[in-house]
Enzyme design. Structure first.
Site, PDB file in Angstrom:
ATOM      1  N   GLU A   1       1.442   7.875  14.517  1.00  0.00           N
ATOM      2  CA  GLU A   1       0.783   8.616  13.452  1.00  0.00           C
ATOM      3  C   GLU A   1      -0.179   7.637  12.790  1.00  0.00           C
ATOM      4  O   GLU A   1       0.238   6.574  12.333  1.00  0.00           O
ATOM      5  CB  GLU A   1       1.867   9.023  12.450  1.00  0.00           C
ATOM      6  CG  GLU A   1       1.695  10.378  11.840  1.00  0.00           C
ATOM      7  CD  GLU A   1       2.815  10.630  10.840  1.00  0.00           C
ATOM      8  OE1 GLU A   1       3.965  10.827  11.263  1.00  0.00           O
ATOM      9  OE2 GLU A   1       2.535  10.596   9.645  1.00  0.00           O
TER      10      GLU A   1
ATOM     11  N   ASP B   1       0.995   9.985  -1.684  1.00  0.00           N
ATOM     12  CA  ASP B   1       1.493   8.697  -1.213  1.00  0.00           C
ATOM     13  C   ASP B   1       1.891   7.772  -2.348  1.00  0.00           C
ATOM     14  O   ASP B   1       1.283   7.761  -3.415  1.00  0.00           O
ATOM     15  CB  ASP B   1       0.426   8.006  -0.348  1.00  0.00           C
ATOM     16  CG  ASP B   1       0.344   8.653   1.023  1.00  0.00           C
ATOM     17  OD1 ASP B   1       1.372   8.649   1.722  1.00  0.00           O
ATOM     18  OD2 ASP B   1      -0.724   9.184   1.368  1.00  0.00           O
TER      19      ASP B   1
END
Lengths: 403, 276
Positions: B51, B62
């Protein structure tokens, strides 16, 4: 101009204003966004909800705010007749409280136990901390570390009101990063927490509900102008960061086709420089903070840090309904520089005995550009959306005065 | 739709009777060349699905570690175009390991959706995870991506209830990424038993493999997840490994690459031996 029957019908079911708006959020937030939408639909159709807001507006905020004929400003400019809608006289000193009262009542209806908000200049943070103090809910305010330095008095006010002010040191340490951090908190504490967004931005239904809470400005202005002059104003002017005070003034007038409307973005050092916050003049459509709108961004779609002398206009985007109103041509979006705003700030203070916030000083700068060339029976209504006490240090610094 | 590398990889894992390791690294971190070395080295370290994070200035979902990783990459001039170059570079030495790009919508929208899907497919990308495109916005990029032959990997979370699940699974393909906590990347970890129950709830509603991520840091934690899910996703610790091996000026070093790949080997070992 695109031909439409009404400019007041948006958003659609999915939260779109034309191609703008929408719900661009992480999956974790979608269920709560849908809950909020349902709660909002129920509330806006519940007369007791509106009655409660009206009660707070009258007894706590101090509404209606006056519509004031700025006589010496009018004489000085030598043209159009200039009125100020005095939302700087509200409790906490700006229009922001119109919205936080509405949202805190919505949060209470939803049974939420914890309030979060982002703030740039600190006005929305103060307005949020204020209503949290009044209802007794814990309040966490995310504020960029740079803004905390620039706005020390507001930080202290929030703390006095019982709020926890969390310095944001991610990204560029300013408003957009504070909003990122508030969204991160929300993702983490989604069940317990209500996020009070301060502008007509973010994912649907925020742009709509903030607009509805702020539209009291335009509704009052319309009534007051009819009373004062027997007719509607010819021109409306308001400053735009995210655009909540402007949307509040404009929305009730959007279908009055003879009313000219100007939204004034912050041009910083100039829209042809790389230091400004004018997302319509200098940006292009993109997706940030849950919405599609005009954004300041580079060729790779990375967000550019805006600049304005006014921390409240220092945002790289704009509410999606404004983006749409720009595209369909109903509202004219213009810009005023830091220097023009500073000049307007000083002129207003000396001529009217009103110290405006640097945000509406941008609106006034545009009034100063257009009023002299307009006839004396032309009526301008400008939203004086905040008072300038918070800005005296920034202005002193810009003018080279040591306090 | 036809088989993708992702479909084939999960079919192979089923054959082997083991779970997979999905490794997230930020594209262009600590710089383009070292990032190339990291990505190229991941298959050999035992990573089953790669990924690659597409750096963005405003990564709302995040935590701090991945935020600063994105900023490092952007400071070194990383762009979405160069992220596709990373994939092209990998494809010179590896044509089997699936590559999923993960990130936020604006850089793609800015690139142009059609051009991006065409270029991503041509570069050898197999799937997309776009954090800020929920199913409500499927017409935007999800449906065009599926039409272009890419997998659309959807995030399911603890807030995804039975009412919400059909919307989440609707256009999902490749695998479902179960985010095991409500929160941001790099936050605390979930209880493996609760994760196992959540995976079973998802499995009752879909035949797609279930990968589980957020909060997995050690080979033991990865092994715990590998016992209850089809794959474990690990990301923040790789970004941390890069961060911990920067030189005094904040520039990347060979140790960044070695440290990430050594960590990947340990995690792969944990995942591979979990069910034996």
């Amino acid at each position: 101009m695109e031909s439409v029957n009404t400019y007041r019908a948006g958003p659609d079911e999915e939260g779109h204003f034309g191609m703008f708006g929408g719900r661009y959020v992480a999956e974790t937030l979608m269920p709560i966004i849908l809950d909020l939408e349902q709660a909002w639909k129920d509330a806006k159709n519940d007369p007791s909800f509106q009655a409660e807001i009206d009660h707070w507006a009258k007894h706590y905020i101090g509404r209606p705010s006056p519509l004031y004929y700025a006589e010496r400003m009018t004489e000085h400019l030598g043209g159009a007749k200039v009125y100020f809608k005095r939302d700087e006289l509200n409790h906490t000193g700006a229009h922001k409280i119109n919205n936080t009262v509405g949202q805190i009542l919505l949060a209470k209806r939803m049974g939420k136990k914890r309030i979060i908000a982002e703030t740039g200049a600190g006005q929305h943070g103060v307005a949020t901390a204020t209503v949290c103090a009044k209802v007794g809910l814990p309040c966490i305010i995310y504020m960029g570390a740079k803004d905390i330095e620039r706005q020390a008095p507001n930080v202290f006010r929030m703390k006095l009101l019982g709020a926890e002010v969390v310095p944001v040191t991610s990204g560029s340490h300013t408003l957009k990063d504070a909003m990122n951090e508030a969204l991160r908190d929300w993702v983490t504490n989604v069940e317990s927490t209500f996020y009070i967004i301060g502008t007509v931005g973010g994912p649907h239904p925020y742009p709509e509900l903030v607009r509805v809470f702020q539209s009291v400005i335009g509704r009052e202005a319309k009534e007051q102008m009819l009373e004062a002059e027997g007719r509607l104003p010819d021109t409306l002017v308001a400053c735009i960061g995210g655009g909540s005070n402007a949307m509040g003034l404009f929305h009730p007038f959007l279908d009055d086709k003879d009313v000219n409307i100007y939204g004034v973005e912050a041009a910083g050092f100039g829209v042809d420089t790389d230091k400004h916050a004018a997302s319509i003049a200098g940006g292009r459509p993109g997706v940030l903070h849950g919405m599609r709108t005009y954004l300041l961004q580079d060729d790779d779609g990375q967000i550019i840090e805006p600049h304005s002398i006014s921390a409240g206009l220092d945002y790289p985007g704009i509410g999606p309904e404004h983006a749409w109103l720009a595209d369909v041509g109903r509202v004219n979006y213009v810009a005023a520089t830091d220097d023009e705003a500073l000049e307007a700030f000083q002129l207003c203070t000396r001529l009217e005995g009103i110290i405006p916030a640097l945000e509406p000083a941008h609106a006034l700068a545009h009034v100063m550009k257009i009023a002299p060339d307009l006839p004396r029976d032309h009526l301008i209504c400008m939203n004086m959306c905040g008072r300038g006490d918070k800005d005296v240090f920034a202005v002193a610094e810009a003018l080279g005065v040591k306090l | 739709m036809s088989d993708t590398r992702i479909d084939r990889r999960f079919a192979a894992l089923r054959e082997e009777g083991r779970a997979g390791l999905v490794a997230f690294v930020t594209g262009g971190d600590p710089d383009f060349d070292l990032s190339c070395q990291i990505v190229d080295g991941l298959p050999g370290a035992g990573v089953d699905v790669i990924e690659i994070g597409m750096p963005f200035t405003d990564p709302m979902a995040d935590g701090p570690t991945i935020q600063v990783a994105s900023q490092r990459a952007l400071r070194k001039g990383m762009t979405l175009r160069k992220t596709l170059d990373l994939v092209r570079h990998l494809r010179q030495s590896d044509s089997d390991t699936p590559v999923v790009l993960m990130g936020y919508y604006n850089p793609i929208y800015s690139y142009g959706n059609d051009a991006f899907l065409r270029d991503a497919r041509e570069a050898g990308v197999d799937g997309l995870i776009i954090v800020d495109l929920p199913s409500e916005e499927d017409s935007e990029l999800c449906v065009p991506a599926l039409d272009a032959g890419l997998n659309w990997i959807r995030l399911a979370t603890p807030t995804t209830d039975a009412k919400r699940l059909p919307a989440v699974l609707g256009n999902a393909s490749g695998f479902v990424y179960y985010v095991s906590i409500t929160g941001i990347t790099g936050a605390g970890s979930a209880d493996p038993r609760a994760v196992g129950e959540a995976v079973q709830r998802l499995k009752a509603r879909t035949d797609l493999p279930i990968a589980v991520g957020f909060g997995i840091r050690t080979p033991d934690q990865a092994a715990d997840i590998a016992r209850v899910a089809d794959a474990a996703v690990v990301g923040t610790v790789f970004c941390k490994a890069v961060e911990d091996n920067l030189d005094a000026d904040g520039n990347g070093t060979q140790a960044c690459v070695d440290s990430v790949l050594s960590l990947a080997r340990d995690l792969a070992h944990g995942v591979r031996n979990a069910r034996s």
